[in-house]
Design a protein around this motif. Sequence first.
Motif, mmCIF file in Angstrom:
data_model
loop_
_atom_site.group_PDB
_atom_site.id
_atom_site.type_symbol
_atom_site.label_atom_id
_atom_site.label_comp_id
_atom_site.label_asym_id
_atom_site.label_seq_id
_atom_site.Cartn_x
_atom_site.Cartn_y
_atom_site.Cartn_z
ATOM 1 N N MET A 12 0.735 -0.933 0.068
ATOM 2 C CA MET A 12 0.221 0.160 0.072
ATOM 3 C C MET A 12 0.673 1.260 0.003
ATOM 4 O O MET A 12 0.608 2.222 -0.717
ATOM 5 C CB MET A 12 -0.848 -0.129 1.428
ATOM 6 N N ARG A 13 2.027 1.175 0.585
ATOM 7 C CA ARG A 13 2.620 2.375 0.754
ATOM 8 C C ARG A 13 3.293 2.827 -0.709
ATOM 9 O O ARG A 13 3.529 3.839 -0.878
ATOM 10 C CB ARG A 13 3.897 2.191 1.673
ATOM 11 N N ARG A 14 3.583 1.515 -1.311
ATOM 12 C CA ARG A 14 4.561 1.765 -2.594
ATOM 13 C C ARG A 14 3.039 2.532 -3.832
ATOM 14 O O ARG A 14 3.582 3.212 -4.320
ATOM 15 C CB ARG A 14 4.777 0.488 -3.022
ATOM 16 N N SER A 15 1.921 1.910 -3.546
ATOM 17 C CA SER A 15 1.050 2.354 -4.491
ATOM 18 C C SER A 15 0.836 4.074 -4.002
ATOM 19 O O SER A 15 0.501 4.790 -5.223
ATOM 20 C CB SER A 15 -0.286 1.734 -4.638
ATOM 21 N N ASN A 16 0.878 4.379 -2.901
ATOM 22 C CA ASN A 16 0.665 5.802 -2.452
ATOM 23 C C ASN A 16 1.802 6.801 -2.915
ATOM 24 O O ASN A 16 1.549 7.573 -3.302
ATOM 25 C CB ASN A 16 0.559 5.845 -0.879
ATOM 26 N N ARG A 17 2.935 6.035 -2.934
ATOM 27 C CA ARG A 17 4.250 6.634 -3.390
ATOM 28 C C ARG A 17 3.954 7.075 -4.850
ATOM 29 O O ARG A 17 4.516 8.246 -5.283
ATOM 30 C CB ARG A 17 5.504 6.004 -3.118
ATOM 31 N N CYS A 18 3.688 5.979 -5.579
ATOM 32 C CA CYS A 18 3.319 6.113 -7.184
ATOM 33 C C CYS A 18 2.327 7.368 -7.293
ATOM 34 O O CYS A 18 2.665 8.158 -8.319
ATOM 35 C CB CYS A 18 2.748 4.725 -7.571
ATOM 36 N N ARG A 19 1.145 7.262 -6.768
ATOM 37 C CA ARG A 19 0.193 8.249 -6.745
ATOM 38 C C ARG A 19 0.729 9.767 -6.530
ATOM 39 O O ARG A 19 0.438 10.423 -7.438
ATOM 40 C CB ARG A 19 -0.949 7.842 -6.152
ATOM 41 N N ASP A 20 1.443 9.879 -5.348
ATOM 42 C CA ASP A 20 2.086 10.861 -4.987
ATOM 43 C C ASP A 20 3.183 11.602 -6.102
ATOM 44 O O ASP A 20 3.245 12.823 -6.513
ATOM 45 C CB ASP A 20 2.742 11.118 -3.641
ATOM 46 N N ALA A 21 3.988 10.583 -6.631
ATOM 47 C CA ALA A 21 4.856 10.932 -7.841
ATOM 48 C C ALA A 21 4.192 11.331 -8.951
ATOM 49 O O ALA A 21 4.602 12.326 -9.699
ATOM 50 C CB ALA A 21 5.827 9.702 -7.852
ATOM 51 N N ARG A 35 1.000 12.677 -9.111
ATOM 52 C CA ARG A 35 0.649 13.973 -9.059
ATOM 53 C C ARG A 35 1.425 15.221 -9.034
ATOM 54 O O ARG A 35 1.180 16.149 -9.660
ATOM 55 C CB ARG A 35 -0.017 14.155 -7.424
ATOM 56 N N ARG A 36 2.685 14.922 -8.291
ATOM 57 C CA ARG A 36 3.826 15.744 -8.664
ATOM 58 C C ARG A 36 4.162 16.251 -9.865
ATOM 59 O O ARG A 36 4.374 17.066 -10.419
ATOM 60 C CB ARG A 36 5.013 15.388 -7.696
ATOM 61 N N LEU A 37 4.365 14.984 -10.962
ATOM 62 C CA LEU A 37 4.578 15.151 -12.039
ATOM 63 C C LEU A 37 3.717 15.645 -12.891
ATOM 64 O O LEU A 37 3.961 16.813 -13.616
ATOM 65 C CB LEU A 37 4.862 13.870 -12.839
ATOM 66 N N ARG A 38 2.325 15.769 -12.678
ATOM 67 C CA ARG A 38 1.192 16.361 -13.455
ATOM 68 C C ARG A 38 1.368 17.744 -13.061
ATOM 69 O O ARG A 38 1.171 18.783 -13.932
ATOM 70 C CB ARG A 38 0.105 15.488 -12.998
ATOM 71 N N ARG A 39 1.612 18.157 -11.923
ATOM 72 C CA ARG A 39 1.652 19.617 -11.329
ATOM 73 C C ARG A 39 2.706 20.351 -12.219
ATOM 74 O O ARG A 39 2.456 21.239 -12.604
ATOM 75 C CB ARG A 39 1.757 19.652 -9.864
ATOM 76 N N LEU A 40 4.104 19.469 -12.109
ATOM 77 C CA LEU A 40 5.120 20.166 -12.842
ATOM 78 C C LEU A 40 4.934 20.636 -14.421
ATOM 79 O O LEU A 40 5.211 21.241 -15.163
ATOM 80 C CB LEU A 40 6.172 19.028 -12.683
ATOM 81 N N ILE A 41 4.246 19.421 -14.972
ATOM 82 C CA ILE A 41 3.836 19.458 -16.416
ATOM 83 C C ILE A 41 2.836 20.716 -16.510
ATOM 84 O O ILE A 41 3.043 21.345 -17.529
ATOM 85 C CB ILE A 41 3.349 18.208 -17.030
ATOM 86 N N ALA A 42 1.850 20.711 -15.675
ATOM 87 C CA ALA A 42 0.759 21.690 -15.966
ATOM 88 C C ALA A 42 1.487 23.252 -15.352
ATOM 89 O O ALA A 42 0.689 24.167 -15.909
ATOM 90 C CB ALA A 42 -0.391 21.453 -15.000
ATOM 91 N N ASP A 43 2.346 23.255 -14.757
ATOM 92 C CA ASP A 43 3.048 24.671 -14.409
ATOM 93 C C ASP A 43 3.581 25.111 -15.668
ATOM 94 O O ASP A 43 4.552 24.723 -16.373
ATOM 95 C CB ASP A 43 4.144 24.180 -13.385
#
Length: 154
Positions: A1-10, A12-20
């Motif tokens: 579960m921790r691994r899937s949360n990390r992947c989701r967080d990563a 989300r961060r990648l989408r924010r960087l691309i959208a910036d």
Amino acid sequence: MRRSNRCRDAARRLRRLIADDAGSAALEFLTVGVLMLVPLTYLVLALGQIQSQTLGVESAARFTARVIASGPAAGDPDAVLASVTRGYGIQSFDADVSCRPAGPCPAPGGTVLVTVTASVKLPLVPPLLGLDRLAVVPVEATAVQKVSRFWEAG
């Protein structure tokens, strides 16, 4: 579960960087500006050169026709043609003089037609592989001048 949360967080961060979009407007402006400015500048230079030569052949035809129709006292048509073309920077040209009706040229009451043709070399074209001979725009002008019915040869 921790691994899937990390992947989701990563993700989300990648989408924010691309959208910036911060800072990309200046880069887009410079890129599009340079891509549009270079061809536009060349177009202005080429059209200016063509227009200059077009005005030159038109003036040469007009003044030469006037001198021929005015008679020998007006001057030498060849000298007028050479002077006008030199003034406009035309290096090589062809001139053709004809009269209507056919017969002695010029004749009282007749019409003088002078056609001047030149070729304009486009600017900044290198002589590599003969490109300078291909990048040529022909320009031509014809002038018509009526000869007085009272005109007398010299």
